[in-house]
Design a protein around this motif. Structure first.
Motif, PDB file in Angstrom:
ATOM      1  N   LEU A   1       0.838  -1.197   0.000  1.00 45.93           N
ATOM      2  CA  LEU A   1       0.000   0.000   0.000  1.00 45.93           C
ATOM      3  C   LEU A   1       0.871   1.244   0.000  1.00 45.93           C
ATOM      4  CD1 LEU A   1      -2.889   1.242   0.305  1.00 45.93           C
ATOM      5  CD2 LEU A   1      -2.543   1.126   2.778  1.00 45.93           C
ATOM      6  N   LEU A   2       0.479   2.218  -0.811  1.00 46.00           N
ATOM      7  CA  LEU A   2       1.167   3.502  -0.899  1.00 46.00           C
ATOM      8  C   LEU A   2       0.174   4.617  -0.622  1.00 46.00           C
ATOM      9  CD1 LEU A   2       3.460   5.461  -1.794  1.00 46.00           C
ATOM     10  CD2 LEU A   2       2.751   5.031  -4.163  1.00 46.00           C
ATOM     11  N   THR A   3       0.560   5.554   0.235  1.00 49.39           N
ATOM     12  CA  THR A   3      -0.288   6.705   0.512  1.00 49.39           C
ATOM     13  C   THR A   3       0.603   7.874   0.924  1.00 49.39           C
ATOM     14  OG1 THR A   3      -2.272   7.477   1.688  1.00 49.39           O
ATOM     15  CG2 THR A   3      -0.699   6.149   2.958  1.00 49.39           C
ATOM     16  N   ARG A   4      -0.023   8.942   1.421  1.00 47.59           N
ATOM     17  CA  ARG A   4       0.723  10.128   1.840  1.00 47.59           C
ATOM     18  C   ARG A   4       0.499  10.401   3.323  1.00 47.59           C
ATOM     19  NH1 ARG A   4      -2.327  12.092  -2.260  1.00 47.59           N
ATOM     20  NH2 ARG A   4      -3.346  13.531  -0.794  1.00 47.59           N
ATOM     21  N   ARG A   5       1.446  11.106   3.897  1.00 50.57           N
ATOM     22  CA  ARG A   5       1.343  11.444   5.316  1.00 50.57           C
ATOM     23  C   ARG A   5       0.146  12.344   5.606  1.00 50.57           C
ATOM     24  NH1 ARG A   5       4.608  10.917   9.462  1.00 50.57           N
ATOM     25  NH2 ARG A   5       6.190  10.071   8.067  1.00 50.57           N
ATOM     26  N   ASP A   6      -0.161  13.264   4.682  1.00 52.68           N
ATOM     27  CA  ASP A   6      -1.293  14.157   4.947  1.00 52.68           C
ATOM     28  C   ASP A   6      -2.606  13.389   4.970  1.00 52.68           C
ATOM     29  OD1 ASP A   6      -2.741  14.898   2.033  1.00 52.68           O
ATOM     30  OD2 ASP A   6      -0.658  14.291   1.869  1.00 52.68           O
ATOM     31  N   VAL A   7      -2.713  12.315   4.182  1.00 50.37           N
ATOM     32  CA  VAL A   7      -3.905  11.472   4.223  1.00 50.37           C
ATOM     33  C   VAL A   7      -3.985  10.776   5.578  1.00 50.37           C
ATOM     34  CG1 VAL A   7      -5.079   9.495   3.190  1.00 50.37           C
ATOM     35  CG2 VAL A   7      -3.871  11.130   1.729  1.00 50.37           C
ATOM     36  N   PHE A   8      -2.873  10.199   6.001  1.00 46.51           N
ATOM     37  CA  PHE A   8      -2.826   9.504   7.290  1.00 46.51           C
ATOM     38  C   PHE A   8      -3.174  10.457   8.431  1.00 46.51           C
ATOM     39  CE2 PHE A   8      -0.948   7.571  11.006  1.00 46.51           C
ATOM     40  CZ  PHE A   8      -1.134   6.206  10.817  1.00 46.51           C
ATOM     41  N   ASP A   9      -2.598  11.658   8.395  1.00 47.80           N
ATOM     42  CA  ASP A   9      -2.869  12.633   9.454  1.00 47.80           C
ATOM     43  C   ASP A   9      -4.331  13.060   9.468  1.00 47.80           C
ATOM     44  OD1 ASP A   9      -0.224  12.539  10.209  1.00 47.80           O
ATOM     45  OD2 ASP A   9       0.346  14.371   9.147  1.00 47.80           O
ATOM     46  N   ALA A  10      -4.938  13.141   8.285  1.00 41.90           N
ATOM     47  CA  ALA A  10      -6.313  13.630   8.198  1.00 41.90           C
ATOM     48  C   ALA A  10      -7.326  12.624   8.734  1.00 41.90           C
ATOM     49  CB  ALA A  10      -6.657  13.981   6.749  1.00 41.90           C
TER      50      ALA A  10
ATOM     51  N   GLU B   1      -7.650  -4.150  10.266  1.00 47.23           N
ATOM     52  CA  GLU B   1      -7.220  -2.757  10.353  1.00 47.23           C
ATOM     53  C   GLU B   1      -6.929  -2.118   9.001  1.00 47.23           C
ATOM     54  OE1 GLU B   1      -3.551  -5.115  10.312  1.00 47.23           O
ATOM     55  OE2 GLU B   1      -5.293  -5.239  11.622  1.00 47.23           O
ATOM     56  N   ASP B   2      -6.373  -2.878   8.062  1.00 48.02           N
ATOM     57  CA  ASP B   2      -6.086  -2.284   6.762  1.00 48.02           C
ATOM     58  C   ASP B   2      -7.360  -2.060   5.958  1.00 48.02           C
ATOM     59  OD1 ASP B   2      -6.382  -5.035   6.610  1.00 48.02           O
ATOM     60  OD2 ASP B   2      -4.504  -5.382   5.541  1.00 48.02           O
ATOM     61  N   ARG B   3      -8.283  -3.012   6.033  1.00 48.97           N
ATOM     62  CA  ARG B   3      -9.580  -2.844   5.364  1.00 48.97           C
ATOM     63  C   ARG B   3     -10.319  -1.642   5.935  1.00 48.97           C
ATOM     64  NH1 ARG B   3     -13.940  -7.422   3.720  1.00 48.97           N
ATOM     65  NH2 ARG B   3     -15.703  -6.058   3.265  1.00 48.97           N
ATOM     66  N   GLU B   4     -10.410  -1.566   7.256  1.00 49.59           N
ATOM     67  CA  GLU B   4     -11.130  -0.461   7.888  1.00 49.59           C
ATOM     68  C   GLU B   4     -10.482   0.868   7.558  1.00 49.59           C
ATOM     69  OE1 GLU B   4     -12.194   2.633  10.568  1.00 49.59           O
ATOM     70  OE2 GLU B   4     -10.184   1.715  10.500  1.00 49.59           O
ATOM     71  N   TRP B   5      -9.133   0.915   7.573  1.00 52.54           N
ATOM     72  CA  TRP B   5      -8.434   2.178   7.364  1.00 52.54           C
ATOM     73  C   TRP B   5      -8.624   2.687   5.943  1.00 52.54           C
ATOM     74  CZ3 TRP B   5      -4.552   4.441   4.476  1.00 52.54           C
ATOM     75  CH2 TRP B   5      -4.052   5.649   4.984  1.00 52.54           C
ATOM     76  N   THR B   6      -8.480   1.801   4.955  1.00 54.09           N
ATOM     77  CA  THR B   6      -8.630   2.254   3.571  1.00 54.09           C
ATOM     78  C   THR B   6     -10.083   2.605   3.261  1.00 54.09           C
ATOM     79  OG1 THR B   6      -8.713  -0.079   2.873  1.00 54.09           O
ATOM     80  CG2 THR B   6      -6.602   1.063   2.673  1.00 54.09           C
ATOM     81  N   MET B   7     -11.039   1.882   3.828  1.00 56.26           N
ATOM     82  CA  MET B   7     -12.446   2.232   3.619  1.00 56.26           C
ATOM     83  C   MET B   7     -12.784   3.558   4.304  1.00 56.26           C
ATOM     84  SD  MET B   7     -14.328  -1.501   3.903  1.00 56.26           S
ATOM     85  CE  MET B   7     -15.920  -0.903   3.331  1.00 56.26           C
TER      86      MET B   7
END
Length: 298
Positions: free
Chosen positions: A163-172, A182-188
């Motif tokens: 999985l690739l994403t950005r820190r601003d997405v994670f922070d938001a 946890e990965d399913r819930e987080w991406t959804m």
């Protein structure tokens, strides 16, 4: 124990962070890190977050001085991934599991596609760690395991093993939540907040197949527990869960042609063993789901 980083990506030239949760599987972690060495690591920070394994990581730290090792005492991949993000400073976040093997161009491809979406999941190929022929668990996994394209394009989520994403997405949207898938819930959750999720076939890692029934059963027992929490535990939710459980044997019938037509199985014996495992697993899942629906445990 390491402390969180306080400098900035601009100061250090870091653009990418690779976060690897790990627990008590040093041979596979070593294989993962050796494969990462084949990538272009310019501007990349690799952080292994160990979930307080009972084995020493001292030799591993000496063998991979370019990798930061930290310890997260709270058990669970969710806590480990959150700790890894907190320990890094790069704006781009690559998630991979310790038992996965990244392709030699994994980081290069990730950098090339990073602007196409807010979250990007990639291909996960399955390989065997034992010599042929495949047993039932290995044959089943060859056909059914890690279909990230379907996860993303049909079901609307991605695993965090690639999985690739950005820190601003994670922070938001906040971190991963332990106790659920946890990965399913987080991406959804990210998609529900309006962030885009796509699949990229050229963004590749590989993962070993489960080697026997016990390992396959343990995987699906955990997955069933996590999925039940995601689908809700209200009376209506339990009724829907029971109906899904009762449909499990029928789903094995529906998926049998997929086994028969698969080009990943090399003999009639592998096909028959995969079909047998398919029915055995779906019936086991039915029993688990019905127990959950009446308030029991599995």
């Amino acid at each position: 124990m390491s402390t969180a980083r306080t400098d900035t990506a601009t100061d250090t030239g870091l653009r990418d962070a690779v976060v690897i949760p790990h627990y008590n599987d040093l041979p596979r972690l070593e294989r993962c890190l050796l494969a990462l060495r084949e990538n272009d690591l310019t501007g990349t920070e690799i952080v292994v977050v160990d979930n307080n394994s009972p084995v020493s990581l001292g030799d591993m730290q000496q063998a991979f001085p370019e990798v930061r090792f930290v310890v997260e005492a709270q058990k669970g991949a969710a806590h480990a991934r959150n700790r890894g993000v907190a320990e890094t400073i790069a704006p781009r976040l690559f998630f991979i599991d310790a038992d996965c093997v990244p392709a030699s161009d994994w980081l290069k491809v990730g950098r090339q596609i990073a602007d196409r979406a807010d979250l990007i999941g990639g291909r996960v190929d399955v390989f065997d760690e034992t010599p042929p022929p495949r047993n039932g668990a290995e044959a089943f996994e060859a056909v059914f395991a890690f279909n990230f394209r379907r996860y993303i394009e049909v079901q609307g989520f991605s695993g965090a093993g690639n999985l690739l994403t950005r820190r601003d997405v994670f922070d938001a949207i906040g971190g991963f939540i332990n106790g659920v898938s946890e990965d399913r819930e987080w991406t959804m959750r990210a998609v529900a907040h309006g962030y885009s999720l796509i699949y990229e076939d050229g963004f590749r890692v590989s993962h070993p197949s489960r080697q026997d029934w016990a390992a396959l059963r343990a995987k699906w027992r955990r997955t069933t527990q996590e999925a039940y929490q995601l689908h809700g535990t209200s009376a209506a939710g339990r009724l829907r869960w029971a109906l899904r459980g009762l449909a499990m044997p029928a789903s094995a019938v529906v998926h049998t042609p997929k086994v028969i037509s698969s080009d990943k199985l090399t003999s009639t014996g592998e096909v028959l063993r995969a079909i047998s495992t398919l029915f055995r697993l779906r019936c086991q899942r039915m029993v688990w789901m019905l127990r959950q629906a009446i308030g029991g445990t599995i």
